[in-house]
Enzyme design. Sequence first.
Site, mmCIF file in Angstrom:
data_model
loop_
_atom_site.group_PDB
_atom_site.id
_atom_site.type_symbol
_atom_site.label_atom_id
_atom_site.label_comp_id
_atom_site.label_asym_id
_atom_site.label_seq_id
_atom_site.Cartn_x
_atom_site.Cartn_y
_atom_site.Cartn_z
ATOM 1 N N VAL A 181 3.554 -8.127 9.018
ATOM 2 C CA VAL A 181 4.013 -8.997 7.934
ATOM 3 C C VAL A 181 5.521 -8.858 7.782
ATOM 4 C CG1 VAL A 181 3.954 -9.362 5.438
ATOM 5 C CG2 VAL A 181 1.821 -9.072 6.730
ATOM 6 N N HIS A 238 -3.972 16.507 -1.133
ATOM 7 C CA HIS A 238 -3.764 15.566 -0.027
ATOM 8 C C HIS A 238 -4.142 14.191 -0.576
ATOM 9 C CE1 HIS A 238 -3.595 18.801 3.150
ATOM 10 N NE2 HIS A 238 -3.935 19.441 2.051
ATOM 11 N N HIS A 280 2.643 13.605 2.446
ATOM 12 C CA HIS A 280 1.999 13.024 1.271
ATOM 13 C C HIS A 280 2.970 12.249 0.390
ATOM 14 C CE1 HIS A 280 -0.848 16.734 1.651
ATOM 15 N NE2 HIS A 280 -1.133 15.804 2.527
ATOM 16 N N VAL A 296 -2.440 1.632 12.802
ATOM 17 C CA VAL A 296 -3.696 1.258 13.448
ATOM 18 C C VAL A 296 -4.660 0.896 12.329
ATOM 19 C CG1 VAL A 296 -4.462 3.678 13.438
ATOM 20 C CG2 VAL A 296 -5.516 2.093 15.036
#
Length: 703
Positions: free
Chosen positions: A289, A617, A574, A116
């Site tokens: 893409v 993070h 992560h 998104v």
Amino acid sequence: MRPGLSATHIVGASLIASHLASALSPCTEIDDSYDFVIVGGGQAGLVLGGRLSEDKNHTVLVLESGGNGDEYRKRIDTPAYSYFDSLWTTPLNWDFYTVAQPNADDREINWPRGKVLGGLHKCHILKNKQQKINRYIGSSAINGLYMTRPGEDEVNAWKEMLGDMDGADNWSWDSFYAALKKSETFTPPTDDVVDEAGIVWNASHHGTDGPIHTTYPDYTFPEVGDWLTSLQSMGIDTSANMYGGENLGADVSTSCINPSNWTRSYSRSGYLDPLPDRGNYDVLANAHVTRLVFDNATSSDKKTASAVEYTTDSGSTKMTVKVKKEVILAGGTIGSPAVLLYSGVGPKDVLSEAGVGLVSELPGVGQHLQDHLSATVKWSTNVDTAGSIFYDGDKDKNNPKFLTYIDSAVAYVDAKTIYGSEVDEYKSKFLASIDQYVPKTTYDDGVVAGYKAICNTTASKIFNSPTGQIEILFMNSDANGDIGITAALQHPLSHGRIYINSSNPMDFPVIDPNYFDNPADSEILLAGIKLARQVGETSPMSKSLTNETSPGSIVQSDDDWVAWLRKEASTEFHPSSSCAMLPEEQGGVVDANLRVYGLANVRVADASIIPISLSTHLMSSTYGVAEQASDIIRQYYNLPSEPEPAFSGSSSTASSSAATAKKSGTAKSNGSPAGNGGAALSLVWISLVLVSVHAVVGFGLYI
Ligand SMILES: *[C@@H]1O[C@H](CO)[C@@H](O)[C@H](O)[C@H]1NC(C)=O
Ligand SMILES: *[C@@H]1O[C@H](CO)[C@@H](O)[C@H](O)[C@H]1NC(C)=O
Ligand SMILES: *[C@@H]1O[C@H](CO)[C@@H](O)[C@H](O)[C@H]1NC(C)=O
Ligand SMILES: *[C@@H]1O[C@H](CO)[C@@H](O)[C@H](O)[C@H]1NC(C)=O
Ligand SMILES: *[C@@H]1O[C@H](CO)[C@@H](O)[C@H](O)[C@H]1NC(C)=O
Ligand SMILES: *[C@@H]1O[C@H](CO)[C@@H](O)[C@H](O)[C@H]1NC(C)=O
Ligand SMILES: *[C@@H]1O[C@H](CO)[C@@H](O)[C@H](O)[C@H]1NC(C)=O
Ligand SMILES: *[C@@H]1O[C@H](CO)[C@@H](O)[C@H](O)[C@H]1NC(C)=O
């Protein structure tokens, strides 16, 4: 009403509830060509788009595979819904899985990622277990809002790996730290929350006028304060300085929340929505893409990307947009290497097995993948938790003040705290292990040399520095009201890879993090998970916890723990390093100016370029990479920085935007080659015109 829930916050609530407005106006078409085409409108892509288009001399297009997320806006905006109203079941999640992990009970582990504008939130149900878990996925629109930062030593170690490469200084701590601050506007916590949670902070480490707001929730729990006290009595001090390069100790971390209305602050709200119509910047959603198109006519040995090919209908129709200056990949740790590979840039063997024609051989693409592995000890409680309030239907479950709460208490624990006087023995042992776990690749020189260099740096420079090897986290948003304490490995010595297995760019790339390949990783995580249990058994935290429900008393010995970790450990969301910034002879993909080796005009600017897993993070670091990249690219084209920020903090957005618009108007009349003439609206949703059904379902999120 629970104590602490005052009526003053209802204002914020109605703002959240009634929000519909969007700065994104649909428009009809994009141009044939742009100076810069940015692949990916997630966290990094919108930073690049916003910054590069500050310069009216340049036209900029962002192509984003996902939609704008507007129909999920309230779930994106409301901090607590990151856990309680998960977006994992929605089309806003790529919902990747790893291949079976032989050292983790052959599990295929879920890797949710945002699909998104601005990237995803968090929280998902493990398909194979039907068990609700609460997490903190990357991708700024859907993650758990943590805004922790890396440490000075590890960032400098990254820079040192670049040697005397041109541009290496941009990746020193001092330079990177400035970029982290540039993206941020910090607001201290409210008084009640400071008192209850014991929050400490040092405002001098934070930014004052960047696009992304950081602060603390306006609601907390006594157990957050207990967290800090229990850790203190275990010798893990509360620190006010974890944002200035000493990422060590315990704190309540900042979250990316805008305190003016207690909404998520993410790359779309910070770097896109506030922009005036610049006339030189288009963002196209629902545009996946498929590959970069290279100009084979150039005589130079470096290939030039002349166009970007994309699809708005899952691959049935392909379109191209021409590139006048550069392509910048910002598809993240999975997406960026995948686009390179589908474009024929990567290891020869991977491309030939997948049936993709070789354009430029680059062994490191997709290699050096590193991820934080985590596991959680859980307890039943005798107190209210965020989870019990929400899931038991407490009357406060819809209270807007309560809905600002998001877990954010953490601690970063270094090897000295974990291993005491034995730290050097462990360091030697881990260093000695490196050669045995080199990646299985035909490229012995490049990729293996890079693996050894990264692991050597990790073990010899970072392991015994004051940098977290383990992160521990407090979680009280669990569905059944349990409190969890998570431990997560920060510097894995097992490296995996991303590759492709077909020539169809609509197929997901293959994700193999190679978890626990090097037993050093299970050994460090073992120490971490034992610490997690110890926190729960230490007063005052222990007073709220009634019974350890997972793994429970059956897990006692180190062997029990390791067996349990193999069965339970999962991603902390992560992943990094799959297009590593390293010398080419070490399997690097980009140089210190973020340019892809062997290509004339393609850069990568997202978490995939960070060569060493960082103890944090990744959100703040990804903003840092994208801000640095924007500066580097603008300087390359000899463009002076704007004397005033084009984005601004909370109150002055409108006036500053107006000033920027006025100024760029002047630049334009001075002969801008951009030539958009201000006629086109700057933000484009091609799905409205190309595929009419998209308009019906709302920008085509469901394809
Ligand atoms: C929250 O405030 C910011 C400006 O400070 C604004 O951009 C955003 O749209 C607001 N969000 C909602 C949901 O009202
Ligand atoms: C990057 O390095 C170059 C050369 O040292 C310098 O001119 C430039 O200011 C640096 N950019 C940033 C963002 O620090
Ligand atoms: C806050 O940070 C500054 C700059 O790093 C430092 O000089 C100062 O001592 C810190 N303050 C506290 C209270 O730790
Ligand atoms: C350039 O060559 C590659 C590999 O042969 C091919 O896939 C690509 O389509 C060619 N590009 C153009 C513009 O012809
Ligand atoms: C490992 O790193 C140390 C410290 O930077 C360095 O002295 C040593 O030469 C490196 N060893 C290898 C094999 O690269
Ligand atoms: C690769 O594709 C082949 C053929 O479709 C399939 O059998 C295999 O399982 C795939 N491998 C991976 C790792 O996805
Ligand atoms: C404590 O948790 C364990 C593991 O879930 C469970 O088997 C046991 O019944 C629980 N004990 C109590 C007293 O609730
Ligand atoms: C835009 O280009 C013109 C002409 O090349 C140049 O004079 C001007 O400085 C550029 N503007 C910016 C902001 O770099």
